[in-house]
Design a protein around this motif. Structure first.
Motif, PDB file in Angstrom:
ATOM      1  N   MET A   1       0.854  -1.156   0.000  1.00  0.00           N
ATOM      2  CA  MET A   1       0.000   0.000   0.000  1.00  0.00           C
ATOM      3  C   MET A   1       0.901   1.220   0.000  1.00  0.00           C
ATOM      4  O   MET A   1       1.826   1.317   0.781  1.00  0.00           O
ATOM      5  CB  MET A   1      -0.882  -0.042   1.240  1.00  0.00           C
ATOM      6  CG  MET A   1      -1.934   1.007   1.294  1.00  0.00           C
ATOM      7  SD  MET A   1      -3.238   0.904   0.065  1.00  0.00           S
ATOM      8  CE  MET A   1      -3.795  -0.765   0.208  1.00  0.00           C
ATOM      9  N   ASP A   3       2.202   5.076   0.484  1.00  0.00           N
ATOM     10  CA  ASP A   3       2.122   6.042   1.584  1.00  0.00           C
ATOM     11  C   ASP A   3       1.073   7.112   1.319  1.00  0.00           C
ATOM     12  O   ASP A   3       0.412   7.576   2.251  1.00  0.00           O
ATOM     13  CB  ASP A   3       3.489   6.693   1.815  1.00  0.00           C
ATOM     14  CG  ASP A   3       4.509   5.732   2.375  1.00  0.00           C
ATOM     15  OD1 ASP A   3       4.110   4.739   3.012  1.00  0.00           O
ATOM     16  OD2 ASP A   3       5.724   5.969   2.183  1.00  0.00           O
ATOM     17  N   ILE A   5      -1.790   6.775  -0.261  1.00  0.00           N
ATOM     18  CA  ILE A   5      -3.116   6.222   0.022  1.00  0.00           C
ATOM     19  C   ILE A   5      -3.344   6.156   1.518  1.00  0.00           C
ATOM     20  O   ILE A   5      -4.402   6.531   2.027  1.00  0.00           O
ATOM     21  CB  ILE A   5      -3.278   4.839  -0.623  1.00  0.00           C
ATOM     22  CG1 ILE A   5      -3.287   4.979  -2.143  1.00  0.00           C
ATOM     23  CG2 ILE A   5      -4.553   4.150  -0.131  1.00  0.00           C
ATOM     24  CD1 ILE A   5      -3.270   3.684  -2.888  1.00  0.00           C
ATOM     25  N   ARG A   6      -2.349   5.692   2.253  1.00  0.00           N
ATOM     26  CA  ARG A   6      -2.476   5.639   3.713  1.00  0.00           C
ATOM     27  C   ARG A   6      -2.692   7.029   4.300  1.00  0.00           C
ATOM     28  O   ARG A   6      -3.511   7.216   5.199  1.00  0.00           O
ATOM     29  CB  ARG A   6      -1.250   4.986   4.334  1.00  0.00           C
ATOM     30  CG  ARG A   6      -1.209   3.498   4.118  1.00  0.00           C
ATOM     31  CD  ARG A   6      -0.004   2.890   4.840  1.00  0.00           C
ATOM     32  NE  ARG A   6       0.098   1.479   4.585  1.00  0.00           N
ATOM     33  CZ  ARG A   6      -0.486   0.543   5.324  1.00  0.00           C
ATOM     34  NH1 ARG A   6      -1.207   0.881   6.360  1.00  0.00           N
ATOM     35  NH2 ARG A   6      -0.343  -0.726   5.018  1.00  0.00           N
ATOM     36  N   ALA A   7      -1.979   8.020   3.783  1.00  0.00           N
ATOM     37  CA  ALA A   7      -2.117   9.396   4.275  1.00  0.00           C
ATOM     38  C   ALA A   7      -3.508   9.937   3.956  1.00  0.00           C
ATOM     39  O   ALA A   7      -4.118  10.620   4.779  1.00  0.00           O
ATOM     40  CB  ALA A   7      -1.042  10.287   3.667  1.00  0.00           C
ATOM     41  N   ALA A  10      -6.003   8.519   6.432  1.00  0.00           N
ATOM     42  CA  ALA A  10      -5.588   8.585   7.837  1.00  0.00           C
ATOM     43  C   ALA A  10      -6.671   9.124   8.767  1.00  0.00           C
ATOM     44  O   ALA A  10      -6.766   8.696   9.911  1.00  0.00           O
ATOM     45  CB  ALA A  10      -4.317   9.414   7.976  1.00  0.00           C
ATOM     46  N   ALA A  15      -9.074   0.937   8.855  1.00  0.00           N
ATOM     47  CA  ALA A  15      -7.825   0.270   9.242  1.00  0.00           C
ATOM     48  C   ALA A  15      -7.367  -0.638   8.113  1.00  0.00           C
ATOM     49  O   ALA A  15      -8.185  -1.226   7.407  1.00  0.00           O
ATOM     50  CB  ALA A  15      -8.032  -0.561  10.510  1.00  0.00           C
ATOM     51  N   PHE A  16      -6.075  -0.728   7.940  1.00  0.00           N
ATOM     52  CA  PHE A  16      -5.507  -1.636   6.948  1.00  0.00           C
ATOM     53  C   PHE A  16      -5.197  -2.972   7.605  1.00  0.00           C
ATOM     54  O   PHE A  16      -4.655  -3.017   8.705  1.00  0.00           O
ATOM     55  CB  PHE A  16      -4.202  -1.057   6.375  1.00  0.00           C
ATOM     56  CG  PHE A  16      -4.432   0.104   5.460  1.00  0.00           C
ATOM     57  CD1 PHE A  16      -4.744  -0.099   4.133  1.00  0.00           C
ATOM     58  CD2 PHE A  16      -4.337   1.395   5.925  1.00  0.00           C
ATOM     59  CE1 PHE A  16      -4.969   0.967   3.288  1.00  0.00           C
ATOM     60  CE2 PHE A  16      -4.545   2.480   5.092  1.00  0.00           C
ATOM     61  CZ  PHE A  16      -4.864   2.263   3.775  1.00  0.00           C
TER      62      PHE A  16
END
Length: 53
Positions: A1, A3, A5-7, A10, A15-16
């Motif tokens: 994944m 960064d 997309i995670r940001a 957020a 949750a992943f």
């Protein structure tokens, strides 16, 4: 994944769940995701959302 997309996600109630064995196929990804469901969802399928197409 990535960064980015995670940001972007957020601040969401999200949750992943990382599958440590993706080479085992989609079923292994599903098992990992199901294992991370809150207990009420995992234990009571009647509370699962229904898809209305």
């Amino acid at each position: 994944m990535g960064d980015g997309i995670r940001a972007a996600l957020a601040d969401l109630p999200f949750a992943f769940a990382v599958n440590p064995q993706p080479e085992r196929g989609l079923a292994s990804s599903f098992r990992v995701a199901a294992a991370h469901l809150p207990p009420v969802w995992a234990a009571r399928p009647s509370r699962w959302p229904t898809c209305r197409w």
